[in-house]
Structures are given as C-alpha cells and as structure tokens.
Design an enzyme around this catalytic site. Structure first.
Site, PDB file in Angstrom:
ATOM      1  CE  LYS A 164       7.242  -3.203  10.808  1.00 20.80           C
ATOM      2  NZ  LYS A 164       7.916  -2.918   9.532  1.00 20.80           N
ATOM      3  CE1 TYR A 184       4.213  -5.067  11.190  1.00 20.74           C
ATOM      4  CE2 TYR A 184       2.702  -4.038  12.762  1.00 20.74           C
ATOM      5  CZ  TYR A 184       3.493  -3.961  11.626  1.00 20.74           C
ATOM      6  OH  TYR A 184       3.575  -2.786  10.918  1.00 20.74           O
ATOM      7  CG  HIS A 192       0.895  -2.278  16.014  1.00 20.78           C
ATOM      8  ND1 HIS A 192      -0.259  -2.338  16.761  1.00 20.78           N
ATOM      9  CD2 HIS A 192       0.553  -1.746  14.807  1.00 20.78           C
ATOM     10  CE1 HIS A 192      -1.275  -1.887  16.023  1.00 20.78           C
ATOM     11  NE2 HIS A 192      -0.813  -1.519  14.839  1.00 20.78           N
ATOM     12  CB  ILE A 238       8.196 -11.287  -1.641  1.00 17.88           C
ATOM     13  CG1 ILE A 238       8.445 -12.765  -1.873  1.00 17.88           C
ATOM     14  CG2 ILE A 238       6.816 -11.023  -1.081  1.00 17.88           C
ATOM     15  CD1 ILE A 238       8.406 -13.600  -0.593  1.00 17.88           C
ATOM     16  CB  SER A 295       2.300  -4.581   6.951  1.00 13.81           C
ATOM     17  OG  SER A 295       1.157  -5.038   6.272  1.00 13.81           O
ATOM     18  N   GLY A 303       0.817  -1.214   0.000  1.00 13.27           N
ATOM     19  CA  GLY A 303       0.000   0.000   0.000  1.00 13.27           C
ATOM     20  C   GLY A 303       0.850   1.262   0.000  1.00 13.27           C
ATOM     21  CG  LEU A 304       2.398   2.909   3.562  1.00 13.99           C
ATOM     22  CD1 LEU A 304       3.209   3.068   4.842  1.00 13.99           C
ATOM     23  CD2 LEU A 304       1.518   4.132   3.339  1.00 13.99           C
ATOM     24  CB  SER A 363       0.558   5.896   6.644  1.00 17.99           C
ATOM     25  OG  SER A 363       0.756   6.909   5.694  1.00 17.99           O
TER      26      SER A 363
HETATM   27  P1  NAI Z   1       1.805  -3.746   2.955  1.00 18.32           P
HETATM   28  O1  NAI Z   1       1.529  -5.055   3.619  1.00 18.32           O
HETATM   29  O2  NAI Z   1       0.784  -3.239   2.012  1.00 18.32           O
HETATM   30  O3  NAI Z   1       3.219  -3.796   2.235  1.00 18.32           O
HETATM   31  C1  NAI Z   1       4.282  -4.590   2.694  1.00 18.32           C
HETATM   32  C2  NAI Z   1       4.955  -5.208   1.484  1.00 18.32           C
HETATM   33  O4  NAI Z   1       6.021  -6.043   1.948  1.00 18.32           O
HETATM   34  C3  NAI Z   1       4.016  -6.099   0.646  1.00 18.32           C
HETATM   35  O5  NAI Z   1       3.962  -5.670  -0.689  1.00 18.32           O
HETATM   36  C4  NAI Z   1       4.607  -7.481   0.778  1.00 18.32           C
HETATM   37  O6  NAI Z   1       4.514  -8.256  -0.413  1.00 18.32           O
HETATM   38  C5  NAI Z   1       6.061  -7.175   1.118  1.00 18.32           C
HETATM   39  N1  NAI Z   1       6.674  -8.319   1.783  1.00 18.32           N
HETATM   40  C6  NAI Z   1       6.138  -9.138   2.721  1.00 18.32           C
HETATM   41  N2  NAI Z   1       6.973 -10.149   2.996  1.00 18.32           N
HETATM   42  C7  NAI Z   1       8.060  -9.966   2.222  1.00 18.32           C
HETATM   43  C8  NAI Z   1       9.255 -10.692   2.047  1.00 18.32           C
HETATM   44  N3  NAI Z   1       9.508 -11.836   2.722  1.00 18.32           N
HETATM   45  N4  NAI Z   1      10.154 -10.238   1.162  1.00 18.32           N
HETATM   46  C9  NAI Z   1       9.933  -9.091   0.461  1.00 18.32           C
HETATM   47  N5  NAI Z   1       8.811  -8.374   0.573  1.00 18.32           N
HETATM   48  C10 NAI Z   1       7.881  -8.805   1.446  1.00 18.32           C
HETATM   49  O7  NAI Z   1       2.056  -2.691   4.137  1.00 18.32           O
HETATM   50  P2  NAI Z   1       2.064  -1.106   4.059  1.00 18.32           P
HETATM   51  O8  NAI Z   1       0.828  -0.589   4.707  1.00 18.32           O
HETATM   52  O9  NAI Z   1       2.422  -0.658   2.709  1.00 18.32           O
HETATM   53  O10 NAI Z   1       3.254  -0.784   5.061  1.00 18.32           O
HETATM   54  C11 NAI Z   1       4.583  -0.638   4.591  1.00 18.32           C
HETATM   55  C12 NAI Z   1       5.522  -0.743   5.788  1.00 18.32           C
HETATM   56  O11 NAI Z   1       5.177   0.242   6.735  1.00 18.32           O
HETATM   57  C13 NAI Z   1       5.463  -2.085   6.491  1.00 18.32           C
HETATM   58  O12 NAI Z   1       6.759  -2.439   6.939  1.00 18.32           O
HETATM   59  C14 NAI Z   1       4.574  -1.820   7.681  1.00 18.32           C
HETATM   60  O13 NAI Z   1       4.877  -2.685   8.756  1.00 18.32           O
HETATM   61  C15 NAI Z   1       4.907  -0.369   7.984  1.00 18.32           C
HETATM   62  N6  NAI Z   1       3.808   0.321   8.636  1.00 18.32           N
HETATM   63  C16 NAI Z   1       2.713   0.695   7.910  1.00 18.32           C
HETATM   64  C17 NAI Z   1       1.669   1.358   8.527  1.00 18.32           C
HETATM   65  C18 NAI Z   1       0.496   1.866   7.765  1.00 18.32           C
HETATM   66  O14 NAI Z   1      -0.343   2.515   8.384  1.00 18.32           O
HETATM   67  N7  NAI Z   1       0.369   1.649   6.464  1.00 18.32           N
HETATM   68  C19 NAI Z   1       1.693   1.600   9.990  1.00 18.32           C
HETATM   69  C20 NAI Z   1       2.899   1.158  10.638  1.00 18.32           C
HETATM   70  C21 NAI Z   1       3.908   0.550   9.977  1.00 18.32           C
HETATM   71  C1  15L Z   2       0.500  -1.018  11.313  1.00 20.34           C
HETATM   72  O1  15L Z   2       1.625  -1.221  11.761  1.00 20.34           O
HETATM   73  C2  15L Z   2       0.007  -1.724  10.116  1.00 20.34           C
HETATM   74  O2  15L Z   2       1.039  -2.008   9.198  1.00 20.34           O
HETATM   75  C3  15L Z   2      -1.110  -0.986   9.416  1.00 20.34           C
HETATM   76  O3  15L Z   2      -1.741  -1.876   8.507  1.00 20.34           O
HETATM   77  C4  15L Z   2      -2.137  -0.460  10.424  1.00 20.34           C
HETATM   78  O4  15L Z   2      -2.742  -1.528  11.069  1.00 20.34           O
HETATM   79  C5  15L Z   2      -1.422   0.422  11.427  1.00 20.34           C
HETATM   80  O5  15L Z   2      -0.322  -0.225  12.016  1.00 20.34           O
HETATM   81  C6  15L Z   2      -2.343   0.888  12.546  1.00 20.34           C
HETATM   82  O6  15L Z   2      -2.027   0.645  13.705  1.00 20.34           O
HETATM   83  O7  15L Z   2      -3.368   1.506  12.257  1.00 20.34           O
END
Ligand code: NAI
Ligand code: 15L
Length: 275
Positions: free
Chosen positions: A149, A145, A122, A43, A84, A22-23, A175
C-alpha cells in the site's frame, strides 16, 4: 462550500476493482448515484449485472493487458482490488504491486484523470497507539501488505507529478459494519462515512495526491486529517455507540500487539516460508 450528493453530476462510467470483496459489495450499491454505468471488476466471481447501469468484468490485476482493456472508457477509477491482509510477499506481488502499476499505466494510456486508492492504516502500522500522526508522518509499514500500500501511494504520487493523474489515497482504518475489538474503537470507518469520503475524493477539485485517513468521528483517534481538509470530509458516525459491546470483551494482555501498535496483530504476522 461543500457540495452535497444530490447536486453532483454523475460520472459516465466509474470502474470499481475489488467488487467481489467485502467493501466492493457494499460500494456496488452505494456508488450508484455517482455513475451512469458502474464497471465492476474482480478476479473472483461477482453477481451478474443488474441492468444497463452495470458492467461486470472478471480480471486479474496482475494481467497488464487485461487491466489495460478494463480501464478503457472509464472516467475515474476506485481501486479497491487486491490482497487485503498480510500474506507472503509472492502473493502480494502480482495483485497489489504489479496490480497498482497496471492500473496507473492503463489510466495514463486511456486518459483517466482521477483515482481513489484504497490504501490502508497498515502503511503506518508500526507506530504505537499513543503516537499521533498526520499525512506527512513517515510511513512505518507493518508487513508486505502495508509495504504494497505504501508503494501504491508512491505510485499515485509519481503519476500525479509526472502525468497529472490525481489520486486520493484513503488510508482506511477498519471498515466493517461495526468495530470488532478495542483497537477498532479508534480505527473504525462506517460504510456511510466511507461513502462520503469516496464522494469527496471523486468530486473535490485539485486534489493532486492527497492522503487521508479513513476513520469515523471516533472518540479516541490517532490520526489528524487537517492536511486533507480541502476534501471537506466530515464523518458523521462514531464507534462510541458500540463501546459497551466491545468493552465486554476481555482486555488483551499488556504485551499483545493488538494493544500496542496501530496496526494491531498485523505487526506480528510472518515470517513466511521458513519451513
Ligand atoms: P476483500 O479482501 O474483501 O476484497 C478485495 C478483493 O480484491 C477480493 O474480492 C479479491 O478477490 C480481489 N482481488 C484479490 N486479488 C486480486 C487480483 N489479483 N485481481 C483482481 N482482484 C483481486 O477486502 P475489503 O475489506 O473489501 O477491502 C477492499 C480494499 O480496501 C482492499 O484493497 C483493502 O486492502 C482495502 N482496505 C480495507 C480495509 C477494511 O477495513 N475493509 C482497511 C484498509 C484497507
Ligand atoms: C486492512 O487493511 C484490512 O484490509 C482489513 O481487513 C482490516 O484488517 C483493517 O486493515 C484493519 O486494520 O482493521
């Protein structure tokens, strides 16, 4: 003095992990001013390179040799890849725990000096919503999770102390295009503010290992970013514009974790694997 993006010299090559997420999809567009070449990795499947300013590399973060190759020739890393949400430990282990080690070890071996780590709220999710935290508050992860982190932040700290690799760990709140619920009225981080925070994390000198909470200028917040003031992050957006829409939703019950804990529903996920 804070530098504005129009005055910043682009990096030659930036690596973005998690580019299919997503991000990642949002940042693929927004990071363009900051790099001559953006190396995009995940991946999962990604759209093909849009031109010579992009490189698209499929890679599993759990694959040490693959990550080593991935990092070759990059000037800074935006580490957004990994699981995530809350999942069984075994799913988190390869992507997040081994993955963050592989990223830092590859950074060390290739001489990369700056990492922006997508950490998460988290890591402190078991605090209650009436508690106020700063970057030095002891962590209280709300699941595997969050633990992964927290480990990533410790990895960042170790690689700075031992090898001088600097990191900004952004404890991202929520986000998304807009806050989806009452909890996110406090945790929401707009994409514009995320982009500004990444810009500051890339370009601010002498960050060591800095922990910053990724939140917009929301009205009611739980986190104090004064220890990251040197980043010069000044969020411009606020969840307030969504308040009427969010408050039209039913109020969660008084004992609902979404109403009690900073990590919301994550605190109640699991246990896994009892069957
Ligand atoms: P997302 O789940 O949409 O994107 C994560 C990406 O990592 C996915 O495209 C997935 O295919 C890839 N991935 C998973 N396992 C993998 C592996 N073994 N090797 C390579 N790639 C792999 O999550 P989002 O929302 O885009 O978040 C991006 C980052 O920001 C994540 O690390 C998440 O933990 C962190 N984050 C996001 C928040 C949010 O509100 N969107 C809040 C807090 C943290
Ligand atoms: C995260 O760490 C997740 O990646 C995201 O999907 C949301 O759940 C976010 O925290 C949240 O706490 O809202």
């Amino acid at each position: 003095m804070t530098t504005t993006s129009s005055e910043l010299r682009p990096f030659n090559r930036l690596l973005l992990t998690g580019a299919a997420g997503g991000l990642g999809k949002v940042l693929r567009q927004r990071l363009r001013p900051y790099a001559n070449i953006l190396r995009l990795s995940d991946i999962g499947e990604m759209a093909p390179a849009e031109g010579p300013h992009e490189e698209v590399v499929r890679c599993d973060l759990a694959d040490k040799a693959g990550v080593h190759q991935l990092v070759e020739g990059v000037d800074a890393i935006l580490h957004f890849g990994g699981v995530s949400v809350e999942r069984p430990f075994e799913e988190i282990l390869g992507a997040n725990i081994c993955g963050v080690f592989h990223i830092y070890e590859a950074a060390r071996r290739h001489g990369v000096k700056r990492v922006v780590f997508a950490s998460s709220n988290h890591v402190i999710g078991f605090y209650k919503q009436d508690q106020r935290l700063d970057a030095n508050s002891p962590r209280r992860p709300d699941g595997y999770y969050g633990l992964s982190k927290s480990y990533g932040e410790d990895m960042a700290s170790f690689y700075f102390d031992r090898y001088g690799i600097e990191t900004v760990s952004i404890r991202i709140g929520s986000s998304f295009p807009e806050p989806a619920n009452r909890r996110m009225m406090s945790t929401w981080l707009s994409y514009d503010d995320l982009t500004q925070l990444i810009e500051r994390s890339l370009y601010t000198e002498n960050v060591g290992h800095t922990v910053v909470y990724g939140m917009s200028a929301n009205r009611e917040v739980w986190w104090d970013n004064s220890q990251a003031a040197h980043l010069g992050f000044t969020p411009k957006d606020s969840s307030e514009v969504f308040r009427d829409k969010v408050e039209a939703q039913p109020m969660p019950a008084a004992d609902d974790p979404a109403r009690i804990y900073q990590g919301g529903a994550f605190v109640a996920a699991g246990p896994f694997g009892d069957d």
